[in-house]
Design an enzyme around this catalytic site. Structure first.
Site, PDB file in Angstrom:
ATOM      1  N   CYS A   1     -11.024   3.621  -1.438  1.00 42.86           N
ATOM      2  CA  CYS A   1      -9.730   4.008  -0.856  1.00 42.86           C
ATOM      3  C   CYS A   1      -9.660   3.308   0.492  1.00 42.86           C
ATOM      4  CB  CYS A   1      -9.642   5.524  -0.689  1.00 42.86           C
ATOM      5  SG  CYS A   1      -8.179   6.054   0.228  1.00 42.86           S
TER       6      CYS A   1
ATOM      7  N   GLU B   1      -6.468  10.422   9.121  1.00 41.39           N
ATOM      8  CA  GLU B   1      -5.154  10.460   9.767  1.00 41.39           C
ATOM      9  C   GLU B   1      -5.119  11.434  10.942  1.00 41.39           C
ATOM     10  OE1 GLU B   1      -2.268  10.544   6.547  1.00 41.39           O
ATOM     11  OE2 GLU B   1      -2.598   8.385   6.334  1.00 41.39           O
TER      12      GLU B   1
ATOM     13  N   ASP C   1       0.864  -1.179   0.000  1.00 42.90           N
ATOM     14  CA  ASP C   1       0.000   0.000   0.000  1.00 42.90           C
ATOM     15  C   ASP C   1       0.899   1.227   0.000  1.00 42.90           C
ATOM     16  OD1 ASP C   1      -2.529   1.388   0.315  1.00 42.90           O
ATOM     17  OD2 ASP C   1      -1.891   1.858   2.345  1.00 42.90           O
ATOM     18  N   SER C   2       0.323   2.379  -0.338  1.00 46.98           N
ATOM     19  CA  SER C   2       1.073   3.632  -0.252  1.00 46.98           C
ATOM     20  C   SER C   2       1.470   3.944   1.191  1.00 46.98           C
ATOM     21  CB  SER C   2       0.230   4.771  -0.806  1.00 46.98           C
ATOM     22  OG  SER C   2      -0.992   4.841  -0.116  1.00 46.98           O
TER      23      SER C   2
ATOM     24  N   CYS D   1      -3.687  -0.821  -2.251  1.00 41.83           N
ATOM     25  CA  CYS D   1      -3.958   0.597  -2.517  1.00 41.83           C
ATOM     26  C   CYS D   1      -4.832   0.742  -3.768  1.00 41.83           C
ATOM     27  CB  CYS D   1      -2.620   1.288  -2.728  1.00 41.83           C
ATOM     28  SG  CYS D   1      -2.726   2.991  -3.276  1.00 41.83           S
TER      29      CYS D   1
ATOM     30  N   HIS E   1      -8.568   3.972   3.296  1.00 51.11           N
ATOM     31  CA  HIS E   1      -8.862   4.713   4.530  1.00 51.11           C
ATOM     32  C   HIS E   1     -10.370   4.859   4.783  1.00 51.11           C
ATOM     33  CE1 HIS E   1      -4.666   5.960   4.418  1.00 51.11           C
ATOM     34  NE2 HIS E   1      -4.812   6.585   5.562  1.00 51.11           N
TER      35      HIS E   1
END
Lengths: 267, 267
Positions: free
Chosen positions: B184, B152, B10-11, B73, B186
């Site tokens: 995504c 985040e 993943d990124s 990702c 997240h």
């Protein structure tokens, strides 16, 4: 005199606000700008990684024969200035030293607020410098990680941005600060919104102009100004190109420059 | 049978939500996870750069003798899956194909919404795949760049996040979608807030589970499952370490793993 260009670098395109001040104050200088758009942002990353990236960038700028380097990025200035100055044999300037000096001049009640990325605030670089200048000044810092993405979304003054600013700035205002350092190159683009939230009694300090003046003073005192009568050049490099560059370039410099794309990892 | 580990990348740390599903569905597999925390996020970057980074990562994972790779990702899946499959001689899976297939199953009124990064939405990868499955389905996409920084910042369900979700999702709701792909890694962490905004009549599709099931099916059909009775290993690598890893690791996996830091640029 020294007609080589000045190198300016940033994690991305926010540093164009610093380039703008350099162009304004040092109008006869050639400029090579590098934005690390492939690896941005730096604000959430460790000191080691930011310093490694910054060294690669200075090595790249040296291949362009720069006479000095300005670290436009607050995170890189706060984390890596000393290490870069130790490593490379040319004058290197960050934005934190001039910003701290400006904050000391700005405060009357000796209560200063600092806002920046997590990486900038973690170092306490502004705080240490300001207290070195005047140990009676109290410094209150707050990381504001959403401000950069809000600017990049172009939500510079809507309800969401205002609520975010209120949430971030409340504790600084509760401390009674009378000046606030915009310790990230993107933040001047939120000046209107931040100004409305903190009110007119809190002075906003943008380190960019003071940085340009510091560099001008140094170059003048060391006979390093460009005295050429030729048209000067502003050249832009990035590690990744997307339209985001054009958008922020136009916003900061009122003109779109076509950047060259390079692989910074090979430096 | 094949007792080598599965590689997941993943990124950054968002892909841990995919790792969680893989661990759940493929409990007997060893896993090597890589998060490109030095260069995250990928969502704002060009196809060329995301593909270059992804190739470096697969080369790294191959040094760990992985039997297959899962691109956790969405941005890398949407931009680089085909190129990675062409370049490397092991099975490589993305999250977009399973996510699109799940969306086709989920919709009743044939109006599907996709949310993701700028880089994911730009490719139209979800849209193309969904329309390949069923050309009668209408797909409406919206990039939501603030969702990742909101997660985040750990603002997963406050007023600012709700207003942001309302602003982003309004046009999709106006189109009358009955299902919404969380494109995504997240975004599942915003499930509560997004669910409140879209209402109970819109089904939220998280590609992670379907991805794990797709990989399980492939490994089973190809006799590539791990049949070892030994305790399995989950090993984590990152390109930069900050405490952010621990925070999201604990959130996603209910446990903190100590990651190894490597220089991905050398692969």
């Amino acid at each position: 005199m020294d007609n080589r260009p000045i190198g300016i670098f940033d994690s991305g395109v926010g540093g164009l606000t610093v380039a703008k001040q350099v162009i304004k104050v040092l109008g006869n200088e050639n400029i090579v700008y590098f934005g690390d758009t492939a690896r941005l942002p730096y604000g959430s990353k460790s000191k080691e990684t930011v310093t490694r990236f910054s060294k690669q960038i200075v090595r790249f700028l040296l291949t362009k024969d720069v006479k000095s380097v300005i670290i436009a990025c607050n995170t890189a200035s706060a984390n890596s200035l000393e290490e870069l100055q130790k490593t490379f044999d040319i004058p290197i300037f960050g934005v934190v030293v001039p910003g701290a000096s400006e904050a000391v001049k700005a405060t009357k009640n000796k209560k200063v607020g600092i806002i920046g990325t997590v990486g900038t605030v973690r170092t306490n670089a502004y705080k240490k410098l300001i207290c070195d200048y005047d140990s009676n000044i109290e410094v209150f810092s707050k990381a504001c990680p959403l401000f950069v993405p809000l600017v990049e979304e172009d939500w510079t003054n809507n309800e969401i941005t205002r609520l975010t600013a209120e949430k971030y700035l409340k504790e600084l205002l509760d401390e009674g600060i009378d000046s606030l350092v915009l310790g990230c190159t993107h933040y001047p683009l939120l000046k209107q919104c931040i100004g409305d939230v903190v009110g007119e009694n809190v002075k906003l300090v943008d380190p960019a102009k003071e940085t340009a003046l510091t560099v001008k003073k140094f170059l003048t005192e060391n006979n390093m100004l460009n005295d050429s009568k030729e048209e000067n050049h502003h050249i832009f490099y990035v590690s990744d190109y997307t339209e985001q560059f054009d958008v922020l370039c136009k916003k900061a410099l009122k003109k779109v420059y076509k950047p060259h794309v390079i692989n910074i990892e090979s430096y």
